[in-house]
Design an enzyme around this catalytic site. Structure first.
Site, PDB file in Angstrom:
ATOM      1  N   HIS A   9       0.831  -1.219   0.000  1.00  0.00           N
ATOM      2  CA  HIS A   9       0.000   0.000   0.000  1.00  0.00           C
ATOM      3  C   HIS A   9       0.866   1.270   0.000  1.00  0.00           C
ATOM      4  O   HIS A   9       2.059   1.228   0.332  1.00  0.00           O
ATOM      5  CB  HIS A   9      -0.902   0.000   1.235  1.00  0.00           C
ATOM      6  N   ARG A  60      -5.671   0.673   4.563  1.00  0.00           N
ATOM      7  CA  ARG A  60      -4.562   1.235   3.787  1.00  0.00           C
ATOM      8  C   ARG A  60      -4.310   0.428   2.509  1.00  0.00           C
ATOM      9  O   ARG A  60      -3.928   0.987   1.481  1.00  0.00           O
ATOM     10  CB  ARG A  60      -3.294   1.343   4.648  1.00  0.00           C
ATOM     11  N   GLU A  87      -1.341  -7.468   7.428  1.00  0.00           N
ATOM     12  CA  GLU A  87       0.076  -7.340   7.802  1.00  0.00           C
ATOM     13  C   GLU A  87       0.420  -8.332   8.924  1.00  0.00           C
ATOM     14  O   GLU A  87      -0.470  -8.816   9.629  1.00  0.00           O
ATOM     15  CB  GLU A  87       0.342  -5.889   8.247  1.00  0.00           C
ATOM     16  N   HIS A 182       0.833  -5.801   2.316  1.00  0.00           N
ATOM     17  CA  HIS A 182       1.650  -5.081   3.300  1.00  0.00           C
ATOM     18  C   HIS A 182       3.119  -5.510   3.222  1.00  0.00           C
ATOM     19  O   HIS A 182       3.430  -6.572   2.682  1.00  0.00           O
ATOM     20  CB  HIS A 182       1.094  -5.368   4.691  1.00  0.00           C
TER      21      HIS A 182
HETATM   22  C1  DG2 Z   1       4.474  -1.939   8.554  1.00  0.00           C
HETATM   23  C2  DG2 Z   1       5.741  -2.664   8.230  1.00  0.00           C
HETATM   24  O1  DG2 Z   1       3.457  -2.546   7.817  1.00  0.00           O
HETATM   25  O2  DG2 Z   1       6.692  -2.310   9.104  1.00  0.00           O
HETATM   26  O3  DG2 Z   1       3.300  -2.936  10.405  1.00  0.00           O
HETATM   27  O4  DG2 Z   1       4.618  -1.240  10.842  1.00  0.00           O
HETATM   28  O5  DG2 Z   1       3.393  -2.524   5.317  1.00  0.00           O
HETATM   29  O6  DG2 Z   1       1.303  -2.314   6.627  1.00  0.00           O
HETATM   30  O7  DG2 Z   1       2.988  -0.427   6.586  1.00  0.00           O
HETATM   31  P1  DG2 Z   1       2.742  -1.908   6.538  1.00  0.00           P
HETATM   32  C3  DG2 Z   1       4.113  -2.053  10.059  1.00  0.00           C
HETATM   33  P2  DG2 Z   1       8.167  -2.894   9.131  1.00  0.00           P
HETATM   34  O8  DG2 Z   1       8.097  -4.368   9.262  1.00  0.00           O
HETATM   35  O9  DG2 Z   1       8.854  -2.434   7.847  1.00  0.00           O
HETATM   36  O10 DG2 Z   1       8.771  -2.236  10.353  1.00  0.00           O
END
Ligand code: DG2
Length: 248
Positions: A9, A60, A87, A182
């Protein structure tokens, strides 16, 4: 050649604030919307034409997908959402600033929590209101399958049943598919597709809203994979993602 395009996203509010997000349902920033629109324009310029799209239950990703399809005049195609594309669940870290967490626990520890294959952050407690069991959108998911935290390994284990039963088999009839998800759920899919080792996956950092194309041969084996965009710029964006876990 049959293709699957993977897309993280656009920038979210918590990407901007450098906070661990996981299953927290934060919105795109204005920049994130612009990034998503640009991804749609790029995909259109390159002549992509999707048969079907897949995304997570988190806005997102859903909104990024909508922006992309709008720019491509493909709003009409079938879209399937699954909680399995969410995610990685970041457990107790959700909401914390990544650089501040590195100040407190050290950069090495933050790297382990963000990128190690099989180590998960501390889980949310059962009574924590962020626990997915309190969120109606997951009411059809058996409680035992709802995470309180996840390692990348756990994330891959919950994505794969859906990948194997729905996404990948639809390539038999479809020509080109789009998956908008994600940073870590896509790292899991990429690890699977490219057979990346548990050690090497630590180094993969996905920038927001840069299309990643996988091409498949007639036996549906991966024949080729590439990002759409300027390689130097993409390299810088990947480094910036890696550096989010460093001290200020
Ligand atoms: C990010 C990835 O997820 O973070 O959960 O903080 O892709 O949904 O923005 P996304 C999060 P990192 O693993 O790169 O710290």
């Amino acid at each position: 050649m049959k293709k699957i395009v993977l897309l993280r996203h656009g920038e979210s509010a918590w990407n901007k604030e450098n906070r661990f997000t996981g299953w927290t349902d934060v919105d795109l920033t204005e920049k994130g919307v612009a990034e998503a629109e640009k991804a749609g324009e790029t995909l259109k310029e390159y002549g992509f034409n999707f048969d079907k799209a897949y995304t997570s239950y988190l806005k997102r990703a859903v909104k990024t997908l909508n922006c992309v399809l709008d720019k491509m005049n493909l709003d009409w195609i079938p879209v399937e959402k699954s909680w399995r594309l969410n995610e990685k669940h970041y457990g107790e870290l959700q909401g914390l600033n990544k650089a501040e967490t590195a100040e407190k626990y050290g950069e090495e520890q933050v790297l382990v929590w963000r990128r190690s294959y099989d180590i998960a952050p501390h889980p949310l407690s059962e009574s924590d209101l962020r626990n997915p069991r309190f969120d109606y959108r997951y009411h059809e998911v058996p409680d035992a399958e709802l995470p309180r935290t996840e390692s990348l390994k756990d994330t891959i284990e919950r994505i794969m049943p859906y990948w194997e039963s729905d996404i990948f088999p639809s390539l038999k009839t479809a020509h080109t598919l789009l998956v908008v998800a994600h940073g870590n759920s896509l790292r899991g899919i990429i690890k699977h597709l490219k057979n990346i080792s548990d050690e090497d996956i630590v180094k993969l950092n996905l920038p927001t809203a840069v299309p990643y194309v996988f091409e498949f041969d007639e036996n549906l084996n991966v024949a080729n994979d590439y990002f759409l965009g300027n390689p130097e710029e993409i390299k810088k964006l990947m480094e910036a993602v890696a550096n989010q876990g460093k001290k200020k």
